[in-house]
Design a protein around this motif. Structure first.
Motif, short mmCIF file in Angstrom:
data_model
loop_
_atom_site.label_atom_id
_atom_site.label_comp_id
_atom_site.label_asym_id
_atom_site.label_seq_id
_atom_site.Cartn_x
_atom_site.Cartn_y
_atom_site.Cartn_z
N SER A 1 3.54 5.82 14.66
CA SER A 1 4.49 4.81 15.14
C SER A 1 3.80 3.45 15.21
N LYS A 2 4.33 2.52 14.44
CA LYS A 2 3.74 1.17 14.42
C LYS A 2 3.82 0.55 15.81
N GLU A 3 4.95 0.79 16.52
CA GLU A 3 5.11 0.18 17.83
C GLU A 3 4.10 0.76 18.83
N LEU B 1 7.97 -7.09 7.91
CA LEU B 1 8.87 -6.09 8.53
C LEU B 1 8.28 -4.71 8.31
N LYS B 2 8.17 -3.95 9.40
CA LYS B 2 7.56 -2.62 9.27
C LYS B 2 8.44 -1.54 9.86
N ALA B 3 8.79 -0.56 9.05
CA ALA B 3 9.46 0.63 9.58
C ALA B 3 8.50 1.26 10.57
N GLY C 1 6.78 1.65 3.93
CA GLY C 1 7.59 1.08 5.00
C GLY C 1 7.28 -0.35 5.42
N VAL C 2 6.36 -1.01 4.71
CA VAL C 2 6.04 -2.39 5.07
C VAL C 2 6.58 -3.33 4.00
N VAL C 3 7.40 -4.30 4.42
CA VAL C 3 7.98 -5.24 3.46
C VAL C 3 7.61 -6.65 3.90
N ILE D 1 8.67 -6.40 13.74
CA ILE D 1 8.54 -7.66 13.00
C ILE D 1 7.26 -8.32 13.49
N GLU D 2 6.38 -8.59 12.53
CA GLU D 2 5.03 -8.98 12.90
C GLU D 2 4.68 -10.34 12.32
N GLU D 3 3.85 -11.04 13.02
CA GLU D 3 3.28 -12.30 12.51
C GLU D 3 2.44 -11.98 11.26
N PHE D 4 2.53 -12.83 10.26
CA PHE D 4 1.73 -12.64 9.04
C PHE D 4 0.29 -13.05 9.30
N MET D 5 -0.64 -12.19 8.90
CA MET D 5 -2.07 -12.51 9.06
C MET D 5 -2.64 -12.87 7.70
N SER D 6 -3.32 -14.00 7.62
CA SER D 6 -3.97 -14.31 6.34
C SER D 6 -5.39 -13.77 6.38
N ILE E 1 -8.70 -11.56 4.07
CA ILE E 1 -8.98 -10.53 3.06
C ILE E 1 -9.18 -9.20 3.79
N GLU E 2 -8.62 -8.13 3.19
CA GLU E 2 -8.57 -6.84 3.90
C GLU E 2 -9.74 -5.94 3.60
N LEU E 3 -10.07 -5.10 4.54
CA LEU E 3 -11.03 -4.02 4.30
C LEU E 3 -10.71 -2.85 5.22
N TYR F 1 -7.91 -0.96 -3.42
CA TYR F 1 -7.04 -1.79 -4.26
C TYR F 1 -5.68 -1.12 -4.32
N LYS F 2 -4.72 -1.70 -3.58
CA LYS F 2 -3.45 -1.00 -3.36
C LYS F 2 -2.43 -1.23 -4.46
N ARG F 3 -2.49 -2.40 -5.12
CA ARG F 3 -1.44 -2.72 -6.08
C ARG F 3 -1.68 -2.04 -7.42
N VAL G 1 -4.85 -4.63 11.20
CA VAL G 1 -3.56 -4.49 10.52
C VAL G 1 -2.91 -3.18 10.96
N GLU G 2 -3.70 -2.13 10.97
CA GLU G 2 -3.15 -0.82 11.35
C GLU G 2 -4.28 0.15 11.67
N TYR G 3 -3.89 1.18 12.41
CA TYR G 3 -4.77 2.34 12.59
C TYR G 3 -4.21 3.49 11.75
P1 AMP Z 1 0.30 -1.14 6.84
O1 AMP Z 1 1.08 0.03 6.36
O2 AMP Z 1 0.59 -1.56 8.23
O3 AMP Z 1 -1.14 -1.03 6.52
O4 AMP Z 1 0.74 -2.34 5.89
C1 AMP Z 1 0.61 -2.24 4.48
C2 AMP Z 1 0.00 -3.50 3.93
O5 AMP Z 1 0.81 -4.62 4.24
C3 AMP Z 1 -1.35 -3.83 4.54
O6 AMP Z 1 -2.37 -3.15 3.91
C4 AMP Z 1 -1.41 -5.32 4.34
O7 AMP Z 1 -1.81 -5.64 3.03
C5 AMP Z 1 0.01 -5.75 4.52
N1 AMP Z 1 0.25 -6.18 5.90
C6 AMP Z 1 0.68 -5.42 6.92
N2 AMP Z 1 0.80 -6.13 8.05
C7 AMP Z 1 0.47 -7.39 7.74
C8 AMP Z 1 0.40 -8.62 8.49
N3 AMP Z 1 0.75 -8.69 9.76
N4 AMP Z 1 -0.02 -9.71 7.83
C9 AMP Z 1 -0.36 -9.67 6.53
N5 AMP Z 1 -0.30 -8.55 5.77
C10 AMP Z 1 0.09 -7.43 6.36
#
Ligand code: AMP
Ligand code: GLY
Length: 428
Positions: free
Chosen positions: A106-108, A148-150, A158-160, A190-195, A197-199, A219-221, A288-290
């Motif tokens: 659960s994202k929440e 937006l996250k389911a 589920g993340v758009v 609904i989450e604030e966008f974070m700029s 680079i991810e790891l 590399y997700k894409r 970003v997530e656990y």
């Molecule tokens: P998640 O399933 O929460 O990991 O989200 C999938 C992908 O969406 C992440 O790996 C990020 O690339 C992108 N993402 C999720 N949340 C954010 C956020 N708040 N700001 C920017 N990118 C995000």
């Protein structure tokens, strides 16, 4: 010791490969496994969510330790199932109980946990069908891009993220009012966008102490230059050149310690892997997530960089003695290139014969979606093979992997040939 690994992907093959090197291992079982794991283990044809069948197999094969690969059985309570069952409650199972697995389920739940424990992350609000109007108004108060996250598990889909307010409102309606992701989008964060680079940062904990494992970048894409649809992961690199000692120290102090302390404070017994998806925003770590398991394909580079016996580590986790062992890592780089079925992540074919697996050199070949039939190996999923190599840096390691992605072949194979493109600037 007899060990059972649950799962069937490249992650589980890599975990099995590492376990198979342990002098403490007697026999390894993987349920359900793939064509690759048959070379190290006995595959058991059991669904990872069929807990009764898992119990039967554990008793029938005198299993002494279970390692859970994917998130589904954890969120569905496989660890709780073991703990409540008189016959198997003393057999250690590595993974959190269902309550803590909500950190991924659960994202929440996970956002609230981060807030309570002062773990840096993006601001958010959550909405349901009943509060859709509020959600639409909330979007108007936010700046693009809109995230937006389911709330629930949606197989990574589920993340758009949208730049346009009208499109974001339409998406919110589709998720909440039209159940676009089924039950998973009954609630939307609904989450604030974070700029940045991810790891991916990986931690193993016995509930008291923790060890930070090698970090990785995935590399997700699907497309070169990080374009096109999201996938389960097209490759990974470890170590991550921008994750220097300073940054990792901040990750430990600002994210890892508050997270592990949070488990203790909130009485969430946790024996297992914690996968922290992080944004490096100008040197500042934000979560970003656990996830409550290892990453895939990251495991295919993390396990090869682990020097210490994995079974010894798992045993220490089970016995709450992680503090007593020293965990060591290879300095070398490891990279993995994921070879996928043509068409993936959209519709793709299965059942193509794979050739060249016995002709590769200088790489470790992990299977993801493969199936064996009469001594031949066939494609059986979107992500099919992970080609892992070592090198003094990721360029050298990738070069080796790419030699072998030419040798392994099937009809309509595809892989990204630009991994590491975004990391060149961080090399000295
Ligand atoms: P998640 O399933 O929460 O990991 O989200 C999938 C992908 O969406 C992440 O790996 C990020 O690339 C992108 N993402 C999720 N949340 C954010 C956020 N708040 N700001 C920017 N990118 C995000
Ligand atoms: N590599 C991302 C994941 O395993 O979720």
């Amino acid at each position: 010791m007899n060990v059972l690994v649950l799962g069937s992907g490249g992650r589980e093959h890599a975990i099995s490969w590492k376990l198979a090197q342990s002098p403490k291992l007697s026999k390894l079982y993987v349920a359900p496994g793939n064509a690759g794991t048959t070379e190290l283990a006995e595959n058991l044809n059991i669904d990872v969510n069929d807990f009764n069948e898992i119990k039967k197999a554990v008793l029938a094969n005198n299993i002494n330790l279970v390692i859970v690969g994917p998130e589904d059985p954890l969120v569905n309570g496989v660890v709780d199932f073991f703990l409540k069952d008189e016959e198997i409650k003393n057999i250690p199972i590595i993974g959190p109980q269902a309550e803590a697995a909500q950190l991924e389920g659960s994202k929440e739940y996970s956002k609230r946990f981060m807030q309570r424990n002062n773990v840096p992350t993006a601001g958010y609000e959550s909405f349901t069908k009943e509060t859709l109007e509020k959600g639409l108004n909330y979007l108007e108060t936010q700046n693009p891009p809109y995230v937006l996250k389911a709330d629930g598990l949606a197989a990574g889909k589920g993340v758009v993220i949208l730049n346009d307010l009208t499109a974001a409102k339409k998406e919110l309606k589709a998720m909440l009012a039209d159940a676009k992701f089924g039950d998973a989008s009954r609630k939307v964060v609904i989450e604030e966008f974070m700029s940045g680079i991810e790891l991916s940062v990986f931690v193993i904990t016995d509930g008291k102490d923790y060890v930070i494992l090698p970090e990785a970048k995935d590399y997700k894409r699907i497309g070169e230059g990080d374009t096109g649809l999201n996938t389960g992961g097209m490759g990974a690199i470890s170590p991550v050149p921008f994750a220097d000692d300073n940054f990792m120290k901040r990750v430990e102090e600002e994210v890892v310690i508050p997270t592990i302390d949070g488990f203790k404070k909130e009485n969430l017994p946790y024996k297992g892997f914690v996968f922290i998806g992080l944004m490096n925003d100008d040197g500042n770590p934000r979560v970003v997530e656990y996830n409550v398991r290892m990453g895939d394909p990251e495991t295919e580079v993390v396990m090869p960089r682990l020097k210490t016996d994995l079974l010894e580590i798992m045993q220490a986790v089970a016995d709450e003695k992680l503090r007593d062992i020293e965990v060591e890592f290879e300095d070398k780089s490891a990279t993995t290139v994921i070879m996928v079925s043509g068409g993936y992540p959209e519709a793709y074919e299965k059942g193509h014969e794979i050739s060249g697996l016995d002709k590769t050199e200088g790489s470790i070949i992990f299977h993801a979606g493969t199936k064996e039939d009469n001594g031949k190996v066939f494609t059986n999923g979107g992500r099919v093979i992970a080609v892992t190599s070592y090198g003094k840096d990721f360029n050298e390691a990738l070069k080796q992997s790419y030699k072998n992605t030419e040798i392994i072949d099937w009809e309509e194979k595809y892989f990204r040939s630009d991994l590491g493109f975004d990391l060149q600037k961080y090399l000295n």
